[in-house]
Design an enzyme around this catalytic site. Sequence first.
Site, PDB file in Angstrom:
ATOM      1  N   GLU A   2       0.813  -1.215   0.000  1.00  0.00           N
ATOM      2  CA  GLU A   2       0.000   0.000   0.000  1.00  0.00           C
ATOM      3  C   GLU A   2       0.849   1.268   0.000  1.00  0.00           C
ATOM      4  O   GLU A   2       0.386   2.336   0.402  1.00  0.00           O
ATOM      5  CB  GLU A   2      -0.972  -0.054   1.177  1.00  0.00           C
ATOM      6  CG  GLU A   2      -1.857  -1.280   1.053  1.00  0.00           C
ATOM      7  CD  GLU A   2      -2.978  -1.371   2.041  1.00  0.00           C
ATOM      8  OE1 GLU A   2      -4.127  -1.376   1.592  1.00  0.00           O
ATOM      9  OE2 GLU A   2      -2.708  -1.474   3.243  1.00  0.00           O
ATOM     10  N   HIS A  30     -12.235  -1.425   4.631  1.00  0.00           N
ATOM     11  CA  HIS A  30     -10.784  -1.619   4.712  1.00  0.00           C
ATOM     12  C   HIS A  30     -10.226  -1.248   6.084  1.00  0.00           C
ATOM     13  O   HIS A  30      -9.793  -2.119   6.826  1.00  0.00           O
ATOM     14  CB  HIS A  30     -10.114  -0.783   3.601  1.00  0.00           C
ATOM     15  CG  HIS A  30      -8.656  -1.041   3.431  1.00  0.00           C
ATOM     16  ND1 HIS A  30      -7.988  -0.822   2.247  1.00  0.00           N
ATOM     17  CD2 HIS A  30      -7.713  -1.472   4.302  1.00  0.00           C
ATOM     18  CE1 HIS A  30      -6.713  -1.132   2.391  1.00  0.00           C
ATOM     19  NE2 HIS A  30      -6.516  -1.520   3.631  1.00  0.00           N
ATOM     20  N   HIS A  37      -6.101  -1.822  10.585  1.00  0.00           N
ATOM     21  CA  HIS A  37      -7.449  -2.372  10.454  1.00  0.00           C
ATOM     22  C   HIS A  37      -8.092  -2.426  11.842  1.00  0.00           C
ATOM     23  O   HIS A  37      -8.611  -3.456  12.259  1.00  0.00           O
ATOM     24  CB  HIS A  37      -7.401  -3.761   9.822  1.00  0.00           C
ATOM     25  CG  HIS A  37      -6.801  -3.794   8.452  1.00  0.00           C
ATOM     26  ND1 HIS A  37      -6.498  -4.971   7.802  1.00  0.00           N
ATOM     27  CD2 HIS A  37      -6.457  -2.799   7.597  1.00  0.00           C
ATOM     28  CE1 HIS A  37      -5.990  -4.694   6.610  1.00  0.00           C
ATOM     29  NE2 HIS A  37      -5.952  -3.382   6.467  1.00  0.00           N
ATOM     30  N   TYR A  82      -3.541  24.241  22.626  1.00  0.00           N
ATOM     31  CA  TYR A  82      -3.268  23.268  23.683  1.00  0.00           C
ATOM     32  C   TYR A  82      -3.687  21.859  23.303  1.00  0.00           C
ATOM     33  O   TYR A  82      -4.069  21.062  24.139  1.00  0.00           O
ATOM     34  CB  TYR A  82      -3.918  23.668  25.015  1.00  0.00           C
ATOM     35  CG  TYR A  82      -5.430  23.604  25.059  1.00  0.00           C
ATOM     36  CD1 TYR A  82      -6.193  24.714  24.802  1.00  0.00           C
ATOM     37  CD2 TYR A  82      -6.094  22.409  25.393  1.00  0.00           C
ATOM     38  CE1 TYR A  82      -7.580  24.661  24.862  1.00  0.00           C
ATOM     39  CE2 TYR A  82      -7.472  22.338  25.447  1.00  0.00           C
ATOM     40  CZ  TYR A  82      -8.201  23.474  25.195  1.00  0.00           C
ATOM     41  OH  TYR A  82      -9.563  23.429  25.251  1.00  0.00           O
ATOM     42  N   HIS A 124      -1.345   3.259   9.116  1.00  0.00           N
ATOM     43  CA  HIS A 124      -2.535   2.604   8.562  1.00  0.00           C
ATOM     44  C   HIS A 124      -2.769   1.310   9.318  1.00  0.00           C
ATOM     45  O   HIS A 124      -1.832   0.551   9.577  1.00  0.00           O
ATOM     46  CB  HIS A 124      -2.345   2.305   7.076  1.00  0.00           C
ATOM     47  CG  HIS A 124      -3.358   1.338   6.532  1.00  0.00           C
ATOM     48  ND1 HIS A 124      -4.721   1.573   6.583  1.00  0.00           N
ATOM     49  CD2 HIS A 124      -3.208   0.110   5.947  1.00  0.00           C
ATOM     50  CE1 HIS A 124      -5.359   0.541   6.038  1.00  0.00           C
ATOM     51  NE2 HIS A 124      -4.466  -0.353   5.658  1.00  0.00           N
TER      52      HIS A 124
END
Length: 216
Positions: A74, A156, A95, A210, A93
């Site tokens: 990917e 996904h 799942h 902040y 990334h």
Amino acid sequence: MNNRATLSRQIIHTCLEMTRLGLNQGTAGNVSVRYQDGMLITPTGMPYERMTEEAIVYVDQQGKHEAGKLPSSEWQFHLAVYNARQDVNAVVHNHALNCTAVAILGKPIPPIHYMIAVGGSDHIPCVPYATFGSQTLANYVYDGIKTSKAILLAHHGLIAAEENLDKALWLAHEVDVLAAWYLKLLATGLDIPVLSSEEIQVVLEKFKSYGLRIEE
């Protein structure tokens, strides 16, 4: 800028933390950092606990990777994130269970709580489905990540991008909590009250002074 060895160690640490936090399973997910004219990214199909500094792959701006190594399948959408946003230097990334469940529904996460502003918007978008590793998915990510530093990928998972790996992992964790709350609310079958865009704008301004303080 940190040297390659340091960044590679940070990538591996982030991967292991992602699993420890329950945000990922097995060899799913991938992590990268901006580096030189491109990025350093996790290799394809390698269990995190077996990953070494030498296994981390450099991919240049044109998508060419160093010989003898294979980057994550990917890598295209990681590169798309860096091209879309100059304010981020790290991409996580995964799942994650809650984010992926919401992504399967094809739903964005609306402003159910003020922490929705962690992505820099009044919602967490969900981009359309495309085959993993495809240029089509990278194109969807390129468009979606401009709206929010955290996006869901339909059917996904999640992408979270920030100025460093600690912040990107923190963002991924926060969004999975938001997704868990949203699933619980959906399960009630009731109308879900949301905060106004005006209120989220107030929160976005406050976050500038902040918000999360994880130093480089």
